[in-house]
Design an enzyme around this catalytic site. Structure first.
Site, PDB file in Angstrom:
ATOM      1  N   LYS A  79      43.737  49.200  49.972  1.00 20.65           N
ATOM      2  CA  LYS A  79      43.988  48.671  48.634  1.00 20.65           C
ATOM      3  C   LYS A  79      45.214  49.350  48.023  1.00 20.65           C
ATOM      4  CE  LYS A  79      41.145  47.900  44.458  1.00 20.65           C
ATOM      5  NZ  LYS A  79      39.791  48.194  43.889  1.00 20.65           N
ATOM      6  N   SER A 158      37.848  43.795  42.564  1.00 23.19           N
ATOM      7  CA  SER A 158      39.295  43.934  42.440  1.00 23.19           C
ATOM      8  C   SER A 158      40.009  44.087  43.782  1.00 23.19           C
ATOM      9  CB  SER A 158      39.620  45.157  41.575  1.00 23.19           C
ATOM     10  OG  SER A 158      39.120  46.346  42.178  1.00 23.19           O
ATOM     11  N   SER A 182      33.672  45.772  43.117  1.00 23.50           N
ATOM     12  CA  SER A 182      35.022  45.396  43.537  1.00 23.50           C
ATOM     13  C   SER A 182      35.264  45.355  45.035  1.00 23.50           C
ATOM     14  CB  SER A 182      36.046  46.340  42.893  1.00 23.50           C
ATOM     15  OG  SER A 182      36.111  46.117  41.507  1.00 23.50           O
TER      16      SER A 182
END
Length: 457
Positions: A79, A158, A182
């Site tokens: 990420k 996310s 997320s």
């Protein structure tokens, strides 16, 4: 041409150990796939030079008979909230522009295990949202829906880019972050596996924080064996429970306790999943939540912690009108300024007592089964309100700080993925992953068919 995207991470590691491939060849293959599928808009930064240099070093080690782990030479995506030395960690923003002096702890750990970090993936701005929408940098495209559609479907957030990348076969593994769902939500909406261990079980230093009391590093994979092995390598000191070889009893959440109703197609697949489990000999026991454990309330308390701590971390940016920030995220952060310290402290202080009640409602090594996303991927809207019903299924387990994993259980009529969630008590991550592997093997469930459907290999 070899189709490495069809293979598991463990198979790729085995291919290197048996001389059928090299770390450089695998890195080049997946870097090429990233280049060929920019239409998915899921990658924020390709780390080609660094990846190929490190892959060449791993091949030199392999030539000497040295392998750093079972995943030696296997590519992985992280990420875009994890720091990479000499690069900017944007974390989904347009204003965080400081060059990093050192790698995040998780990057160091992955490379020490012989994994090759080939790219960083896009994400919700500051990780603040479950839809995956990001107008500031562009929203990753959920590959289960036609890219030509006039409306865009939520990729989940996310850790949106990580999930899309795995679903499209751009990497075999990914590392995300889970503060309120997320990792689990985007995994669910993209037909892969998403695992959130308990808070601080994996190294979070060097990750742009949202809510330090809740932020958890999470893992994404396409097979249970890969997920189990990656966690084992990253958490070698995790307790090994003296569990039975099979987990034949599952507690499940009954519909009268659902925090949000399931969409008809999701409901049908959920019911079919329960029937399959029963047919395979599982004893399904209705779970009775404690009187003081209300999923909607736990979700709201989790949101209050995120807003309060998010404001402590990023409020100075949100209050500056010159900061280029999505209005929706700005409002979410600014909400934290209106949460009193007394309320925040109370919500934090009562977590342990509520967890104790939760733990008392289940046998020690029991596994809880429940939905994770109550609908198919919602259509995104400008106010980012279409995914509000998702949080009550994921956030409670961040608040309770227990391990949880989302996994695909079937598909809707147009082959959109539908998922469920397994949850266990603190410290039982290995048993959770063992149970997941057993369950998916018995039911012949598989993560991620997308590369065979719409994304060519």
């Amino acid at each position: 041409m070899k189709h490495y995207s069809d293979l598991s991470a463990l198979d790729l590691g085995q291919a290197i150990r048996t001389g059928q491939s090299t770390a450089v060849e695998l890195s080049q293959y997946f870097l090429q796939r990233i280049q060929e599928h920019t239409e998915l808009n899921c990658i924020s930064q390709v780390l080609s030079e660094r990846a190929l240099h490190y892959a060449a070093h791993l091949d030199q080690l392999a030539a000497q008979g040295v392998y750093l782990s079972s995943l030696h030479g296997v590519p992985i995506i992280v990420k875009d909230s994890f720091a990479v030395a000499g690069e900017i960690t944007w974390a989904g923003t347009r204003y965080l522009n400081q060059l990093e002096q050192q790698d995040a702890a998780i990057i160091c750990q992955l490379e020490a295990l012989g994994l090759v970090v080939i790219a960083r993936a896009k994400m919700t701005e500051l990780a603040f949202g479950l839809s995956g929408q990001n107008p500031m940098q562009g929203t990753p495209c959920n590959p289960y829906y036609p890219l030509s559609d006039e409306v865009q479907r939520a990729p989940g957030g996310s850790s949106s880019g990580c999930a899309v990348a795995l679903a499209a076969g751009l990497a075999p593994l990914a590392i995300g972050g889970d503060t309120g769902g997320s990792v689990r939500v985007p995994a669910a909406l993209n037909g892969i596996l998403g695992f959130k261990p308990s808070h601080e079980r994996l190294r979070g230093q060097g990750n742009v924080p949202l809510a330090p009391s809740l932020d958890s590093v999470g893992l994404m994979a396409k097979s249970t064996a890969d997920l189990h092995e990656l966690y084992r390598l990253m958490q070698p000191k995790s307790p090994v429970l003296a569990a039975t070889t099979q987990q034949t009893t599952l507690f499940y959440l009954q519909e009268q306790h659902f925090p949000e109703p399931l969409q008809p197609e999701v409901h049908a697949v959920w019911q079919h999943h329960l029937q399959q489990l029963h047919a395979q000999g599982y004893a399904l026991v209705p779970w009775q939540p404690p009187a003081n454990l209300n999923f909607q309330q736990l979700s709201e308390w989790c949101s209050d912690i995120i807003a309060y701590e998010g404001y402590q971390q990023h409020g100075h940016w949100a209050e500056d009108e010159n900061t280029p920030m999505w209005t929706v995220v700005r409002r979410r952060i600014q909400r934290g300024a209106h949460i009193s310290t007394a309320h925040y402290q109370q919500v934090i202080a009562q977590r342990e007592a509520i967890y104790t009640e939760f733990a008392a409602s289940l046998p020690q090594h029991a596994c809880l089964l429940l939905p994770i996303v109550p609908s198919l991927a919602p259509v995104l809207n400008a106010e980012d309100t279409s995914c509000q019903a998702i949080g009550p299924y994921s956030r409670p387990f961040n608040y309770l700080d227990v391990p949880a994993c989302s996994f695909p259980i079937g598909y809707a009529a147009q082959q959109q993925p539908i998922a469920a969630q397994l949850v266990m008590l603190k410290g039982q991550e290995p048993l959770l992953l063992d149970t997941l592997h057993q369950l998916m093997s018995q039911l012949k469930l598989h993560g991620c068919y997308i590369q065979h459907k719409k994304i060519p290999t």
